[in-house]
Scaffold this motif. Sequence first.
Motif, mmCIF file in Angstrom:
data_model
loop_
_atom_site.group_PDB
_atom_site.id
_atom_site.type_symbol
_atom_site.label_atom_id
_atom_site.label_comp_id
_atom_site.label_asym_id
_atom_site.label_seq_id
_atom_site.Cartn_x
_atom_site.Cartn_y
_atom_site.Cartn_z
ATOM 1 N N VAL A 47 0.848 -1.187 0.000
ATOM 2 C CA VAL A 47 0.000 0.000 0.000
ATOM 3 C C VAL A 47 0.884 1.239 0.000
ATOM 4 O O VAL A 47 1.774 1.368 0.845
ATOM 5 N N PHE A 48 0.646 2.126 -0.955
ATOM 6 C CA PHE A 48 1.290 3.435 -0.965
ATOM 7 C C PHE A 48 0.343 4.428 -0.298
ATOM 8 O O PHE A 48 -0.829 4.515 -0.676
ATOM 9 N N VAL A 49 0.830 5.181 0.700
ATOM 10 C CA VAL A 49 0.046 6.257 1.314
ATOM 11 C C VAL A 49 0.697 7.570 0.916
ATOM 12 O O VAL A 49 1.842 7.843 1.274
ATOM 13 N N VAL A 50 -0.033 8.388 0.138
ATOM 14 C CA VAL A 50 0.507 9.643 -0.378
ATOM 15 C C VAL A 50 -0.281 10.804 0.211
ATOM 16 O O VAL A 50 -1.481 10.946 -0.046
ATOM 17 N N SER A 51 0.390 11.617 1.013
ATOM 18 C CA SER A 51 -0.269 12.731 1.691
ATOM 19 C C SER A 51 0.092 14.051 1.029
ATOM 20 O O SER A 51 1.226 14.258 0.597
ATOM 21 N N SER A 52 -0.876 14.956 1.001
ATOM 22 C CA SER A 52 -0.627 16.303 0.482
ATOM 23 C C SER A 52 0.233 17.123 1.443
ATOM 24 O O SER A 52 0.816 18.128 1.039
ATOM 25 N N TYR A 53 0.285 16.712 2.703
ATOM 26 C CA TYR A 53 0.886 17.518 3.761
ATOM 27 C C TYR A 53 2.311 17.067 4.090
ATOM 28 O O TYR A 53 2.830 16.111 3.531
ATOM 29 N N HIS A 54 2.914 17.768 5.073
ATOM 30 C CA HIS A 54 4.172 17.303 5.621
ATOM 31 C C HIS A 54 3.871 16.314 6.750
ATOM 32 O O HIS A 54 2.769 16.316 7.323
ATOM 33 N N ALA A 55 4.827 15.473 7.064
ATOM 34 C CA ALA A 55 4.623 14.466 8.108
ATOM 35 C C ALA A 55 4.316 15.151 9.435
ATOM 36 O O ALA A 55 4.995 16.095 9.834
ATOM 37 N N GLY A 56 3.268 14.675 10.113
ATOM 38 C CA GLY A 56 2.896 15.234 11.400
ATOM 39 C C GLY A 56 1.959 16.414 11.332
ATOM 40 O O GLY A 56 1.550 16.944 12.375
ATOM 41 N N ASP A 57 1.581 16.862 10.130
ATOM 42 C CA ASP A 57 0.652 17.972 9.988
ATOM 43 C C ASP A 57 -0.672 17.638 10.693
ATOM 44 O O ASP A 57 -1.099 16.474 10.731
ATOM 45 N N LEU A 58 -1.343 18.672 11.227
ATOM 46 C CA LEU A 58 -2.569 18.460 11.987
ATOM 47 C C LEU A 58 -3.697 17.874 11.138
ATOM 48 O O LEU A 58 -4.611 17.243 11.672
ATOM 49 N N CYS A 59 -3.659 18.105 9.822
ATOM 50 C CA CYS A 59 -4.663 17.504 8.937
ATOM 51 C C CYS A 59 -4.243 16.113 8.478
ATOM 52 O O CYS A 59 -5.091 15.246 8.255
ATOM 53 N N ASP A 60 -2.951 15.900 8.339
ATOM 54 C CA ASP A 60 -2.458 14.609 7.849
ATOM 55 C C ASP A 60 -2.479 13.529 8.916
ATOM 56 O O ASP A 60 -2.982 12.426 8.695
ATOM 57 N N ARG A 61 -1.928 13.839 10.093
ATOM 58 C CA ARG A 61 -1.642 12.795 11.084
ATOM 59 C C ARG A 61 -2.851 11.936 11.457
ATOM 60 O O ARG A 61 -2.775 10.700 11.397
#
Length: 340
Positions: free
Chosen positions: A25-39
């Motif tokens: 599984v690839f998980v691709v986030s728009s944010y930086h690691a640890g961002d309040l929207c991403d985490r």
Amino acid sequence: MRFRLVAAAALLLLASFRPAGATEVFVVSSYHAGDLCDRPQHEAAVEALRQSHIEGLRFRSYHLDSRRRPPEEVHASVRLIVDDLRRHRPDLVLTVDDPAFALLYREVLSLPSVRLVFTGLNRPAEAYSRETPFLDDRGRPDRNITGVFEHLFMKEQLELLETVLGRPLRKVALLHSTDPVGLILKEQIVAELADTPYADSLVVTAVDDLEGARSAALAVGADESVDAYIAATLSVASPGGRLTLDDVAPLLTKGTGKIDLALNSAFAELGFFGGVSVDFHQMGFQAGLMAAKLLKGQEVARLPVERARRSLVVVNRRRVGELGLRLSAPFLAVVDRFIQ
């Protein structure tokens, strides 16, 4: 020279190797690691997949940091991810928020064996499908993409605001950035309120940069007809580079002196008042469960695009004191969590 070529080929082969029975599984986030929207979304989606007891589950995580990095750097990262997609052909791609989805969904559509599940999409899936189709005429998936749309619960937010105020609402300011996500959020907020009694209560202000955010905050603070504001200033320019809401929040809370309504419950941790927002953890978990069903063999066509189901009411107690608010019993009865 020949040795170096052989060694490079061997490294490429090892990078492409996937053990028998592995599910990638690839998980691709728009944010930086640890961002309040991403985490919360990222962690909850992975948690849901792990709890589904899928054999040989392996994850690769990518963070585009699209709100702070220049577009050319983001696109360079996407090209590397596309190379990985073509080389590894993962079983599933999970995207977090709109930029990651927008930059990758066409590539995934060209790889029918790869499924994609999105979480936190704010632009309607139908709008993306009109550009490159993956939904049928009824809005149901008919290719290899589905996921969870991020409902913002704006009507519920403003209903609760009236409970805080103890009177009918006058005006609410919407401060939105002009980056792609800021514009998408502005359109979504306007659309969610269009058929409600609050449609004419919204005062929309575009914010391009840090100075614009400062000016907008002062204008909101000075306007007695404005009861509260919504911060969708997610990426603004500054002399030192692009800033996110984490950076701009102190300026807004100090400059307005008005109730800060949060699109994400975690924004209360930045000093905002808070209020009703989507439950980001539950939304990510919802997407993870959809992904697990696909990995267990369910057809995409049987998993229609879902709307985030759960909202939270989170309030920053310190901000309540700063604003001099006295919270009523009906409001206190629906608060899920206070932040000190």
